[in-house]
Design an enzyme around this catalytic site. Structure first.
Site, PDB file in Angstrom:
ATOM      1  N   ASP A  12     -13.297   3.999   4.930  1.00 30.28           N
ATOM      2  CA  ASP A  12     -12.388   3.018   5.569  1.00 30.28           C
ATOM      3  C   ASP A  12     -12.856   2.377   6.928  1.00 30.28           C
ATOM      4  OD1 ASP A  12     -10.607   3.469   3.569  1.00 30.28           O
ATOM      5  OD2 ASP A  12      -9.123   4.514   4.683  1.00 30.28           O
ATOM      6  N   ILE A  61      -6.489   0.828  -7.008  1.00 32.33           N
ATOM      7  CA  ILE A  61      -6.615   2.410  -7.282  1.00 32.33           C
ATOM      8  C   ILE A  61      -7.470   3.039  -6.452  1.00 32.33           C
ATOM      9  CG2 ILE A  61      -5.825   2.026  -9.527  1.00 32.33           C
ATOM     10  CD1 ILE A  61      -8.578   2.158 -10.609  1.00 32.33           C
ATOM     11  N   ASP A  62      -7.010   4.176  -5.712  1.00 31.24           N
ATOM     12  CA  ASP A  62      -7.696   4.687  -4.645  1.00 31.24           C
ATOM     13  C   ASP A  62      -8.055   6.530  -4.966  1.00 31.24           C
ATOM     14  OD1 ASP A  62      -8.628   5.257  -2.019  1.00 31.24           O
ATOM     15  OD2 ASP A  62      -6.926   4.656  -1.050  1.00 31.24           O
ATOM     16  N   ASP A  96       0.832  -1.352  -0.045  1.00 30.92           N
ATOM     17  CA  ASP A  96       0.038   0.189  -0.104  1.00 30.92           C
ATOM     18  C   ASP A  96       0.875   1.200  -0.119  1.00 30.92           C
ATOM     19  OD1 ASP A  96      -2.428   1.719   1.045  1.00 30.92           O
ATOM     20  OD2 ASP A  96      -3.202  -0.272   0.605  1.00 30.92           O
ATOM     21  N   ARG A 127     -14.514  -0.784  -3.245  1.00 30.44           N
ATOM     22  CA  ARG A 127     -14.855  -0.595  -1.967  1.00 30.44           C
ATOM     23  C   ARG A 127     -16.146  -0.060  -1.714  1.00 30.44           C
ATOM     24  NH1 ARG A 127     -12.095   1.621   2.336  1.00 30.44           N
ATOM     25  NH2 ARG A 127     -10.288   0.374   1.624  1.00 30.44           N
TER      26      ARG A 127
END
Length: 440
Positions: free
Chosen positions: A352, A291-292, A184, A348
């Site tokens: 988080d 991919i964030d 990460d 997602r």
């Protein structure tokens, strides 16, 4: 309350006791859940949270309901009214529900389809809508997500090569069925400078080879639509950044103690750079890409191509897919959920998670188990239909609050299972729970 300017009435209904309304958030981190009709919905507690976790062009108020792509109302009399964008994946239609007594008026800022089906709750109707939408779009069956280990929740941005190797060795000695070892944030020098190593990772390619030599797949994290203000990318190529209508780069948020800009992937130079980044990493043997913060690719601004935000976003994702090949696994995070359908393998579906249950700032888009559970439950109807749902990482070490209930949630979702503990630090319960959830 009246509908906002630009929204036209598309449906009206009468509600009775027990009615509820479903709001769908724009991106992964945006709260998604059903509310008893009349209950006040979750809204961002700060402008920073709104910029990073909601649709930047939307400003939903505390009164009434605001949804992205699909809105549903269970009327309390045995029917569920589903109002959805006529094309939910390639457009960005927004919906509102205004309530006055028993009257509910639904408005939209684009074309919609309305269906009324039998049911006592919105969640009873949404799986049918998802299946119909997938069939209409000709989507292939969703691919299951591989099991994985991720460095984030134990090491954060300070992860070192030695940390990854220690956990890689632990997977072998503890006999854990981990398909992918995913590195990460922390391996690159700056946000945007993905091929320039940080001090902790002088040889990312060599580490990938080590992972693959153990018979496991290698994965990596990127935020490809972001360029940090400290990055060489932003300094050397300001013309690659999304622009204000009056000129100058457009801020996409603030994180990592710096301003962030959105990369305009419709610019030929930026597109070639992103293609180089992903094809290089794929050439090293990486075939799992997290991919964030990719909602940054769908914010309003002046683009080189003149494309609207959703079209530009989908074209950017298609470029990434083409660069890594059809067999690579792409996990979208911080992603506009419906516009990502057909372009990512897993997504997602929540904020988080966290080491504690409740968000520190009380905001249901902020890292916490509570916020993560809320939206993952709200989007459960998408799992295995649009993509594999990612509820965020399985963290079950002794220091994790409510670890039993968090593990139960990850198991219930039945989508991606990604361990993110220091494996040699797990106690007996944590190790056995991790092994059980990774075993399919």
């Amino acid at each position: 309350m009246p509908l906002s300017p630009g929204f036209d009435v598309v449906h009206e209904l009468t509600a009775s006791a027990g009615a509820e309304v479903f709001e769908h958030g724009w991106q992964s981190f945006s709260p998604t859940t059903a509310y008893a009709l009349g209950a006040r919905p979750h809204r961002p507690r700060s402008e920073r949270n709104r910029m990073l976790n909601y649709r930047q062009s939307s400003h939903p108020g505390a009164d009434g309901y605001f949804s992205e792509g699909v809105l549903a109302v269970a009327d309390g009399s045995g029917s569920v009214h589903v109002v959805a964008a006529a094309d939910p994946f390639t457009t960005g239609v927004r919906l509102q529900a205004s309530v006055s007594g028993s009257s509910v008026v639904v408005g939209a800022d684009g074309p919609v389809r309305v269906s009324v089906v039998e049911g006592s709750s919105v969640q009873s109707a949404l799986p049918g809508w998802a299946s119909d939408a997938a069939a209409a779009a000709g989507l292939p069956a969703a691919r299951p997500a591989p099991t994985a280990w991720c460095s984030w929740y134990e090491y954060w941005g300070d992860v070192r090569r030695e940390d990854v190797v220690e956990n890689l060795e632990a997977m072998r000695t503890l006999d854990l069925p981990v398909d992918v070892v995913q590195i990460d944030d922390g391996y690159s020098a700056e946000i945007g400078d993905w091929l320039t190593p940080s001090d902790h990772f002088s040889d990312l390619r060599g580490l990938v080879e080590t992972i693959r030599s153990e018979g496991r797949r290698a994965g990596v994290w990127l935020a490809p639509f972001f360029a940090g203000a400290r990055s060489r990318l932003a300094a050397e190529h300001p013309d690659w950044l999304l622009r204000h209508p009056h000129g100058g780069p457009l801020h996409a948020g603030h994180n990592w103690n710096q301003d962030l800009y959105s990369v305009d992937m419709s610019h030929p130079g930026a597109a070639e750079w992103i293609r180089t980044v992903f094809s290089t990493l794929a050439g090293w043997g990486i075939d799992y890409f997290k991919i964030d913060f990719i909602a940054a690719g769908a914010i309003p601004g002046l683009r080189h191509s003149g494309a609207d935000p959703v079209t530009a976003y989908r074209e950017g994702l298609a470029l990434i897919r083409d660069s890594v090949g059809p067999s690579a696994h792409i996990l979208g995070c911080g992603a506009p959920v419906l516009p990502s359908v057909g372009l990512v393998d897993s997504i997602r579906v929540s904020a988080d998670t966290g080491h504690t249950f409740a968000p520190e700032d009380g905001d249901m888009c902020s890292p916490s188990q509570e916020a993560a559970i809320l939206s993952a439950d709200g989007r459960q109807f998408m799992n295995g239909v649009f993509f594999a749902n990612d509820p965020d990482c399985l963290i079950v070490g002794p220091k994790i609050e409510n670890r039993e209930s968090w593990a139960a949630h990850v198991e219930k979702v039945g989508g991606a299972v990604v361990s993110s503990d220091r494996l040699v630090g797990l106690d007996e319960w944590g190790l056995e729970t991790t092994r059980r959830l990774l075993t399919r």
